[in-house]
Design a protein around this motif. Structure first.
Motif, short mmCIF file in Angstrom:
data_model
loop_
_atom_site.label_atom_id
_atom_site.label_comp_id
_atom_site.label_asym_id
_atom_site.label_seq_id
_atom_site.Cartn_x
_atom_site.Cartn_y
_atom_site.Cartn_z
N ASP A 174 -7.63 -4.83 -3.79
CA ASP A 174 -8.46 -4.77 -5.00
C ASP A 174 -7.71 -5.25 -6.23
N ASP A 192 -7.72 -1.41 2.72
CA ASP A 192 -6.61 -0.60 2.25
C ASP A 192 -6.64 0.81 2.84
N GLN A 193 -7.85 1.34 3.06
CA GLN A 193 -7.95 2.65 3.69
C GLN A 193 -7.45 2.60 5.14
N THR A 236 -2.53 0.32 -3.54
CA THR A 236 -3.61 -0.59 -3.16
C THR A 236 -3.10 -2.03 -3.15
N ILE A 286 0.83 -1.21 0.00
CA ILE A 286 0.00 0.00 0.00
C ILE A 286 0.86 1.26 0.00
N ASP A 306 -11.43 -2.01 -0.28
CA ASP A 306 -11.15 -0.58 -0.14
C ASP A 306 -11.12 -0.17 1.33
#
Length: 640
Positions: A108, A498-499, A105, A100, A495
């Motif tokens: 995904d 990863d956030q 990312t 990341i 998402d």
């Protein structure tokens, strides 16, 4: 002769396997470190070329594997399982953190996830034997103590002469420790004389106190105390004169907290090696000195939190050694002081109260399930713990409301701050997957997070987005917002993960060799339009001074040994390991004492971004965490 040849053949085969596995680990490490190009502080893309670093790492891996492939090691199945599970966490964190950070990312991209499987396995080749060695070391230091030995070693409250001698000895030990810690902070205090103001402290002093905004956006108790010392200095001829006392107060609080911990270890007759180790770790950590001389809002509260953790350790020790009445006078006094220190500490860092309360509930459940089996007054101990944690929360709420009413404070940004992570997740999927959303979902999201807020989206910091989120709508429809957040999680889990990784990777990425903001103790700004603070650091030539070899500027490390103290990852993983080790040993006290530091980490993981200063509690508790790991505890038969 044939047996001899077979033995040689087996040994040769074993070492061939070890070398091959070490090489596979080298390939995995080279792949991960190759992502960062030449930006690494210590190592870049050439780590596994013919360099001393690569050869040294390879040699260590071979050595660890050699020790790991022994029959006596593999007989301890629980240790092997623990080592494999924890090694997987470290290995996957290394992969995910690098992906990341340099590829933006991970979840995904199916091809990246598939490629990550062999890389993770390759990293585990090093981490599994390494964790096995750490467990073996901790087991050796802990040893085993029988119930009889535990009773013989504990302090007999009826033996007044012995008790008084130990109290006097611990008091002297604590005072000496206090003096040493306080003196160690003086050089950096002179460097930033009278105080180091940076970050939120600048705005808190300028806007909330001097300009009279009086909001709860910045911790009220912090900017009030800071402002009072500022005013005191103005009356004395210059604000710097008062702020000097503020700095000394913080130095005294941190020194006192660490000294209180040292005295506790002495009084409990903890092994000398453990006492020396925790003392040196706390003394030599330059981060403690750095925070002691800053105007950062959490410093005083963090010191009080350490005191409350030591009190909790005292209380649990009393519970374990009690014979007749668990609610002794000394235990009640300790509980009262725990309530006071924990509640006031949380006023300086509001997220700390969640760690205390959630941790307290789990501790009560643990003692309810297990401790009652071998304590004669187990129900009393459980009830006492429950009341203590409930009173801590009630006291905190009362103190906070009293402070708000007393200063007529305006509550601002409460929900935008609380929902920082959900706001970021919904913003992310709105930007990336707007066309994939069901009809009406995007329109629902923008009622909470307007499009102008999403325009400020930055993947690693929530401040830009949450600053423009609809505070009133969040306040009036909290349940609707959370339902929307959960719906998004079910649709786009990658998402969300990863956030979370982007907001927190600096805390847990084992290969992370830098932090997001410099911690150089240099003045970064002053309030405008008011009496200026005069700085007169004794070390005018700081950049060329000796302290430049202890601290660092713009991520530049000078002494590797000291620079490790500035890596958030060491505090994160040691805290997690202490908790897991307590489960592995099935020791209630270890689990209980490691819960609150771990849950505090969980609260900052849900924060707006990764900042080194946010984890000051875990930094100050580093020595305490080592004590949890290394201090032995008797194992009652019912617990085995």
């Amino acid at each position: 002769m044939s047996e001899f040849r077979l033995k040689i053949s087996n040994n040769v085969f074993k070492y061939v396997i070890i070398v091959v596995l070490a090489f596979v680990n080298a390939l995995s490490m080279n792949y991960l470190m190759g992502m960062n190009g030449d930006t690494g502080v210590y190592i870049g893309t050439q780590i596994y070329a013919f360099t001393p670093e690569s050869l040294g790492w390879f040699a260590i891996t071979v050595f660890l594997l050699h020790r790991f492939f022994k029959k006596e090691i593999w007989k301890e199945k629980n240790k092997i399982i623990f080592a494999i599970m924890f090694a997987f966490l470290l290995s996957f964190a290394s992969l995910w953190g690098q992906e990341i950070l340099y590829n933006v990312t991970f979840f995904d991209k199916p091809e990246r996830m598939l490629r990550g499987i062999p890389v993770t396995v390759g990293m585990m080749i090093f981490f599994v034997p390494f964790i096995s060695e750490v467990i073996t070391f901790c087991d050796h230091v802990n040893g085993t103590i029988s119930d009889k030995d535990f009773e013989n070693n504990r302090i007999n409250d009826n033996d007044k002469l012995e008790t008084n001698k130990l109290k006097i000895g611990s008091l002297v030990y604590g005072l000496i420790s206090f003096a040493i810690f306080f003196i160690s902070y003086i050089p950096v205090f002179l460097l930033v004389w009278p105080i180091n103001i940076f970050g939120d402290a600048i705005d808190a002093l300028k806007y909330d106190y001097l300009m009279g905004n009086h909001t709860t956006h910045h911790t009220p108790i912090h900017w009030l105390i800071l402002g009072w010392f500022y005013d005191l200095g103005v009356k004395m001829g210059g604000p710097e004169k008062g702020l000097q006392f503020f700095t000394i107060l913080q130095m005294a609080v941190l020194s006192g907290a660490l000294a209180f911990f040292s005295a506790f270890l002495y009084k409990r007759r903890v092994k000398k090696g453990i006492r020396i180790t925790t003392f040196l770790v706390s003394l030599l950590n330059p981060v403690n000195a750095y925070f002691a001389v800053t105007a950062e809002k959490g410093t005083i509260g963090i010191g009080l939190a350490l005191i409350s953790m030591v009190l909790l350790a005292e209380i649990l020790c009393d519970f374990r050694s009690a014979k007749e009445s668990i609610i002794s006078k000394s235990s009640v006094i300790k509980m009262i002081f725990f309530v006071l220190t924990a509640s006031i500490a949380s006023l300086f860092r509001n997220n700390m109260i969640y760690a205390f309360i959630c941790g307290g509930i789990i501790i009560v459940l643990l003692y309810l399930i297990r401790v009652r089996k071998y304590l004669k007054n187990g129900w009393k101990s459980v009830l006492a713990l429950l009341c203590m944690f409930i009173l801590t929360f009630v006291m905190y709420k009362g103190e906070y409301k009293a402070l708000v009413k007393w200063q007529d404070l305006k509550t601002t940004d409460q929900y935008r701050e609380t929902f920082a992570y959900p706001i970021m997740c919904l913003s992310r999927i709105s930007i990336l997957h707007k066309d994939e959303m069901p009809e009406g979902m995007y329109d629902r999201i923008v009622t909470f997070i307007p499009e102008e807020a999403m325009a400020n989206y930055t993947i690693s910091c929530a401040d830009g987005v949450k600053g423009y989120a609809n505070e009133n709508h969040l306040k009036n429809d909290k349940i609707g917002f959370l339902k929307l957040f959960i719906k998004g999680a079910l649709m786009f889990p990658g998402d969300y993960l990863d956030q979370l990784g982007w907001l927190t990777y600096g805390y847990w990425n084992p290969l992370n060799s830098f932090i997001l903001v410099t911690t150089t103790p240099v003045i970064r700004g002053q309030p405008d339009g008011f009496v200026e603070i005069a700085y007169s650091g004794i070390f005018d030539k700081y950049e060329n001074g000796i302290l430049n070899y202890i601290y660092f500027t713009d991520g530049k490390y000078n002494i590797p040994l000291f620079s490790w103290f500035y890596r958030p990852t060491i505090y994160t993983w040691v805290a997690l390991f202490a908790f897991c080790y307590g489960i592995y040993k099935r020791e209630i006290r270890k689990i209980s004492l490691s819960l609150i530091p771990l849950l505090y980490l969980a609260t900052i993981f849900l924060g707006p971004l990764c900042l080194f200063r946010y984890m000051h509690l875990n930094i100050l508790l580093f020595g305490f965490t080592l004590y949890i790991l290394l201090d032995p505890e008797s194992k009652p038969k019912e617990q085995v």
